[in-house]
Each structure stands twice: as structure tokens, then as C-alpha cells.
Design a protein around this motif. Sequence first.
Motif, short mmCIF file in Angstrom:
data_model
loop_
_atom_site.label_atom_id
_atom_site.label_comp_id
_atom_site.label_asym_id
_atom_site.label_seq_id
_atom_site.Cartn_x
_atom_site.Cartn_y
_atom_site.Cartn_z
N SER A 64 0.85 -1.20 0.00
CA SER A 64 0.00 0.00 0.00
C SER A 64 0.88 1.24 0.00
O SER A 64 2.11 1.15 0.15
N ARG A 65 0.23 2.41 -0.13
CA ARG A 65 0.97 3.67 -0.09
C ARG A 65 1.74 3.82 1.22
O ARG A 65 2.90 4.23 1.23
N LYS A 66 1.04 3.47 2.32
CA LYS A 66 1.69 3.63 3.63
C LYS A 66 2.86 2.67 3.81
O LYS A 66 3.86 3.03 4.43
N ASP A 67 2.74 1.48 3.24
CA ASP A 67 3.87 0.54 3.29
C ASP A 67 5.09 1.16 2.62
O ASP A 67 6.21 1.07 3.13
N LEU A 68 4.87 1.82 1.47
CA LEU A 68 5.99 2.44 0.74
C LEU A 68 6.55 3.63 1.50
O LEU A 68 7.77 3.83 1.55
N LEU A 69 5.64 4.43 2.11
CA LEU A 69 6.11 5.56 2.93
C LEU A 69 7.00 5.04 4.05
O LEU A 69 8.09 5.56 4.29
N ARG A 70 6.51 3.98 4.73
CA ARG A 70 7.28 3.39 5.82
C ARG A 70 8.63 2.89 5.30
O ARG A 70 9.65 3.05 5.94
N GLY A 71 8.60 2.32 4.11
CA GLY A 71 9.82 1.79 3.51
C GLY A 71 10.86 2.84 3.16
O GLY A 71 12.05 2.55 3.06
N THR A 72 10.37 4.07 2.94
CA THR A 72 11.32 5.14 2.61
C THR A 72 11.88 5.81 3.86
O THR A 72 12.80 6.61 3.78
N MET A 73 11.31 5.46 5.02
CA MET A 73 11.86 6.00 6.26
C MET A 73 12.78 4.95 6.86
O MET A 73 12.92 3.86 6.33
N GLY A 74 13.43 5.26 7.96
CA GLY A 74 14.24 4.27 8.65
C GLY A 74 15.50 3.87 7.91
O GLY A 74 16.07 2.81 8.16
N THR A 81 16.63 -2.18 -1.50
CA THR A 81 15.75 -2.98 -0.65
C THR A 81 14.52 -3.45 -1.44
O THR A 81 13.82 -2.63 -2.04
N PRO A 82 14.24 -4.76 -1.45
CA PRO A 82 13.07 -5.25 -2.17
C PRO A 82 11.77 -4.99 -1.41
O PRO A 82 11.78 -4.90 -0.17
N VAL A 83 10.67 -4.90 -2.14
CA VAL A 83 9.36 -4.66 -1.50
C VAL A 83 8.97 -5.81 -0.57
O VAL A 83 8.14 -5.62 0.32
N SER A 84 9.57 -6.98 -0.76
CA SER A 84 9.24 -8.13 0.10
C SER A 84 9.51 -7.82 1.58
O SER A 84 8.90 -8.44 2.46
N VAL A 85 10.41 -6.84 1.84
CA VAL A 85 10.74 -6.48 3.21
C VAL A 85 9.60 -5.70 3.89
O VAL A 85 9.42 -5.76 5.10
N ILE A 86 8.83 -4.96 3.10
CA ILE A 86 7.81 -4.07 3.69
C ILE A 86 6.37 -4.50 3.42
O ILE A 86 5.45 -3.98 4.01
N MET A 87 6.17 -5.45 2.50
CA MET A 87 4.80 -5.79 2.10
C MET A 87 4.07 -6.60 3.18
O MET A 87 4.71 -7.23 4.03
#
Length: 147
Positions: A64-74, A81-87
Motif C-alpha cells: 500500500s501507499r503507507k507501506d511504501l512511505l514506511r519503507g522510505t523511512m528508517g 531494498t526489495p518490497v518483500s521487506v515491507i509488504m
Amino acid sequence: YTGKESEEVMTSKIRNILVSEVQSVPILIKEDTSIYEAVVKMFLEDVGTLYAIDNDKALAGVISRKDLLRGTMGGNDIEKTPVSVIMTRKPNITICYPNDLLIYAANQLIEKQIDSLPVVEEQDGIDQVIGRITKTTITRVFVNLME
Ligand code: ADP
């Protein structure tokens, strides 16, 4: 029709709509796609949710959008980093099937507080994503029925 009768016609129409009749096209990415590429894809395709598939093309995750936002922080390197880490991954994905009633899918969106459901169909023993039901789907059906 009397008012009551036309209301009943409308209600039974809504109750009988199937997911397959109103689903939209799913946007799929491979689960090893980078977070950066996923952000670009989400903008280009103008969707709020991407579905990740594995090498067998089976549903593996929801982004989701929020997953991607979270993925761009930290401090992730978003190009590596692959999306598999945040999905959100199986078995925590809420899905629906083409033959489900739309009202069931709509209820799932409300109950689980999510924006979309992947429509899944088993093909050759693999859960393939063949569609998408979103809040926009429900709004479109609502407007069509009123017009
Ligand atoms: P947003 O994060 O943009 O508000 P959602 O409300 O759809 O979008 O997503 C909230 C969270 O729920 C995210 O972590 C997302 O991965 C997850 N999610 C979205 N759709 C589903 C689904 N069908 N099944 C399980 N989890 C989902």
C-alpha cells in the motif's frame, strides 16, 4: 413499481453483483522489485495498491501507499531494498474470488480497514491475481445504480 417494490428490486440487484462483474485490472510487481521501482510504478499506474508475485506468479504480498512511505523511512537504501521487506504477506492477505458477492468484498474492506482486495483464481495449482476490488469499485457501482 411502488416505492417499496423498486427499493426491493434495487436491493436484490446490489446483493447479486459478483466480484467478477466489476473487478478492475490488478497491477502486479515481482516481490524482488526495489521499493524505489514500486514507488515509480504506483505513480505511473495511478493506483493505491500493488500486488507482489513470486517466481511462480503466485500472490505473495500487498503493497500500500503507507507501506511504501514506511519503507522510505528508517534509512533503507530504497534502490536496493526489495518490497518483500515491507509488504503485507501471506497468510495475512485478505483475498476474494471472482464468484464472491461484491457485498462480501465490500464488507471485508470495511472490517479489515483496507483499501483493496486482490481477486484470486487458482490456475495450475497457483493462486493467480486476476483482478482487484477497491473502494473506487464500490463507489462506481453505487453511482451506476443511482443513475
Ligand atoms: P494505505 O496504507 O495506503 O492506507 P491500506 O489501508 O489499504 O492502504 O493498507 C493498510 C495496511 O493494510 C498496509 O500495511 C497494507 O499492506 C495492508 N493491506 C492492504 N490491503 C490488504 C489486503 N487485501 N490484505 C491484507 N492486508 C492488506
